[in-house]
Structures are given as structure tokens and as C-alpha cells.
Write an enzyme that holds these catalytic residues in place. Structure first.
Site, PDB file in Angstrom:
ATOM      1  N   HIS A   1      -3.472   6.985   1.815  1.00 61.58           N
ATOM      2  CA  HIS A   1      -3.882   5.655   1.370  1.00 61.58           C
ATOM      3  C   HIS A   1      -5.263   5.366   1.937  1.00 61.58           C
ATOM      4  O   HIS A   1      -5.513   5.545   3.130  1.00 61.58           O
ATOM      5  CB  HIS A   1      -2.870   4.618   1.859  1.00 61.58           C
ATOM      6  CG  HIS A   1      -3.352   3.214   1.775  1.00 61.58           C
ATOM      7  ND1 HIS A   1      -3.921   2.693   0.639  1.00 61.58           N
ATOM      8  CD2 HIS A   1      -3.364   2.220   2.707  1.00 61.58           C
ATOM      9  CE1 HIS A   1      -4.256   1.433   0.863  1.00 61.58           C
ATOM     10  NE2 HIS A   1      -3.934   1.128   2.119  1.00 61.58           N
TER      11      HIS A   1
ATOM     12  N   ASN B   1     -10.200  -0.575   0.041  1.00 65.45           N
ATOM     13  CA  ASN B   1      -8.740  -0.494   0.043  1.00 65.45           C
ATOM     14  C   ASN B   1      -8.215  -1.127  -1.244  1.00 65.45           C
ATOM     15  O   ASN B   1      -8.232  -2.339  -1.400  1.00 65.45           O
ATOM     16  CB  ASN B   1      -8.196  -1.230   1.273  1.00 65.45           C
ATOM     17  CG  ASN B   1      -6.684  -1.192   1.357  1.00 65.45           C
ATOM     18  OD1 ASN B   1      -5.987  -0.877   0.402  1.00 65.45           O
ATOM     19  ND2 ASN B   1      -6.167  -1.542   2.530  1.00 65.45           N
TER      20      ASN B   1
ATOM     21  N   CYS C   1       0.812  -1.225   0.000  1.00 65.23           N
ATOM     22  CA  CYS C   1       0.000   0.000   0.000  1.00 65.23           C
ATOM     23  C   CYS C   1       0.843   1.272   0.000  1.00 65.23           C
ATOM     24  O   CYS C   1       0.314   2.363  -0.237  1.00 65.23           O
ATOM     25  CB  CYS C   1      -0.940  -0.006   1.199  1.00 65.23           C
ATOM     26  SG  CYS C   1      -2.043  -1.434   1.239  1.00 65.23           S
TER      27      CYS C   1
END
Length: 328
Positions: free
Chosen positions: A253, A283, A111
Site C-alpha cells: 500500500h 496515498n 487501505c
């Protein structure tokens, strides 16, 4: 040589899965998911959609915005943790785009990958080696989650986002960055290889096997994010000789709305400056920051010259922050 940010794009699979639909798969509900994460739906790839295809769509949009063609590109950096080929997917994107002059390679930092990719690209530009670099974040983590584990399967979605960076001798829009890793916490979030022993010949045993599903200690990752990320952004703000009041937009993020809220509060950045689309995409790992950036730019929220603070964080454990201004 300075670094400018001149184009962006994004792509997501056609299929959308709402929280209520997941309640038919695992013991969960829309209220349980949304109250803990802010996620209400996610895009899931089907068998006719590929990582390279989505990434190429996002990259082409970035080129179109910048008024450039694929043969102008010198380098393609693909940040991904879900390559469909362990030898790399970036070259497939190069071929789909027709970017015949570009060198292409994958970068794996989960990520944090997009921020790591931007920092890597900036070094090639500032050294004068390359001028036009596509940084793409793309992941299809729906392929790597255990759909019987409600603690992880509700979090992840698929997508791709791209940004075109260009060298400029008269202007530098990348104001500062910091990247970090802490391998002692790797166990908190990983997608591990499970070895299986095979006797090839008498006395000679080799290791084969396959990758397992994503595992995560949610509490530890949450604690890590709300402590490490604000510190990293704060350091970069000072590195750029700015204050938090100078930040026009905060793009984190898109892991969890509660994390984004906590980070913004610690940095004293107003909620209306936080760019969030986690409710629509979940996500998407390395894709989440460029997808959110693209939406904000195309909606007219982010204007040329706006100052953006961004941070990626996740498996590794790794985290990074950067401050840049949009446009050339």
C-alpha cells in the site's frame, strides 16, 4: 478451482496538485512533505469526476487487457471507504460497464480494502460459484481531509485501480494470503460520524449528524505498519513454501516511502524489487496497490509468471497480505 490474475487497469483525476502548491494552502513545503513521505504530487477529483466513473474506467481497461467484455463478468467487488452513496457504488459501476450478469457490492476496509477484496473474490472462485470477478479499489479521500491540517492533507490523493480474477481448473496463481484486524487501535486512524441529537416527538430523540474529516496519529500508524506488515508477509511467504529470495516484486500500500523501505529491509527484499509510485499519486487508499500493479505491468516490469508479494494496511486498524503470480 484455481485463481488467476488476467487483467488490470487504473484511472486518476485530471487535476494534479504539486507539493509547492499545497504550501499556498497550509504551512508546508515540498521538502517537508517529500522528505517525510516520498510524495511529490497527488491527483484531486473535481465536481465532474465521480468514484463510479473512475472505477469504471479502470475496470474497462482490465477487461480490455484480458480480451473480455463486461457481460463476461460474474461479480464486481468495489473496495472503497469514500462511496458517494452510503447504500453502495458498485451497482453504479455495473451499470456504466454494462455488466448485466454481474452481482455487485461494496467492501469497506480502508487501505486494506483491495487485498481483502482479492481474498473475498478468491473464495467465490475456488468454490466454483463464479468464474470472472472484477476487484476494484477506488477512493476519493480528498473529499474527506481537513485542508487546514498539514499532517493529513498532504498525504491523500484520488484514484482507482482494477484487477480481473478468473477461475482456472488447471492453475492456481494465488499462493497464499492472510488478513487481520485490531479494533483496539481504531482511534489511531478514522473518519468518524459525529452525532447530533434531534427531538422528533416529545420523549423521542433520534440521532442524526454527519461525518467528520480524517484524523490520524501518524506515529502510531507508522509503528503499526512496520511491525505488522512484515510479519504478515513473512507468514504468507512460508505458507506458499517460498523464501523472500523467491519474490520478484513487492507491492505495498502506497502510504509512505519510509514505511515501504522499512518493510522491504526487514524482509530482506532488495530495493529494486519494490514497486513504488507514491511520489506521483500519494496515498490513494484502496486504489494504491492496483494502480501500482497496473503501472508496473504496462511498463513491462512485471511479466507473466512473476511472483508478487503485496500488503494493504490502514484504518480499522486492519492489514492483509497476499502472494500471487501474474497472468494465466
Amino acid at each position: 478451482m484455481g485463481v488467476t490474475f488476467i487483467g488490470c487497469g487504473a484511472a486518476a483525476p485530471e487535476t494534479v496538485v504539486l507539493n509547492d502548491a499545497l504550501a499556498q494552502v497550509v504551512d508546508t513545503s515540498d521538502e517537508w512533505i517529500s522528505s517525510r513521505t516520498g510524495i511529490r504530487q497527488r491527483h484531486i477529483s473535481h465536481d465532474r469526476e465521480s468514484l463510479a466513473g473512475l472505477a469504471a474506467q479502470a475496470a474497462q481497461q482490465a477487461l480490455n487487457m484480458a480480451g473480455m467484455v463486461a457481460t463476461d463478468v460474474d461479480m464486481i467487488i468495489l473496495a472503497t471507504s469514500s462511496s458517494e452513496d452510503l447504500f453502495g457504488t458498485a451497482c453504479q459501476i455495473q451499470a456504466q460497464l454494462g455488466a448485466t450478469r454481474a452481482v455487485a457490492f461494496d467492501l469497506t476496509a480502508a487501505c486494506s480494502g483491495f487485498v481483502f477484496g482479492v481474498v473475498t473474490a478468491s473464495q467465490f472462485i475456488r468454490s466454483g460459484v463464479y468464474r470472472n470477478i472484477l476487484v476494484i479499489g477506488a477512493d476519493l479521500l480528498s473529499r474527506w481531509v481537513d485542508w487546514n491540517d498539514r499532517n493529513t492533507c498532504v498525504l491523500f490523493g484520488d484514484g482507482a485501480g482494477a484487477v480481473l480474477l478468473q477461475g482456472n481448473p488447471n492453475l492456481d496463481r494465488l499462493l497464499g494470503f492472510e488478513i487481520n484486524s485490531d479494533g483496539t487501535q481504531n482511534r489511531c486512524l478514522n473518519l468518524a460520524f459525529k452525532p447530533e441529537l434531534r427531538e422528533l416527538l416529545p420523549g423521542i430523540t433520534l440521532t442524526q449528524g454527519k461525518y467528520q474529516y480524517i484524523t490520524m496519529n501518524g506515529k502510531e500508524v507508522y509503528r503499526f505498519a512496520i511491525n505488522r506488515v512484515p510479519d504478515a508477509i513473512d507468514k504468507v511467504i512460508h505458507q506458499a513454501n517460498l523464501t523472500s529470495a523467491d519474490i520478484d516484486w513487492l507491492i505495498l500500500h502506497q502510504a509512505n516511502q519510509r514505511i515501504m523501505d522499512a518493510v522491504a529491509e526487514r524482509l530482506q527484499i532488495a530495493p529494486e524489487k519494490v514497486v513504488s509510485n507514491v511520489a506521483k499519486y500519494g496515498n490513494t487508499s484502496a486504489a494504491s496497490i492496483p494502480i501500482a500493479l497496473n503501472e508496473a505491468v504496462r511498463a513491462g516490469k512485471i511479466q507473466a509468471g512473476d511472483t508478487i508479494a503485496t500488503s494493504g494496511f490502514g484504518a480499522g486498524l486492519s492489514w492483509g497480505a497476499a502472494i500471487f503470480q501474474w497472468g494465466n
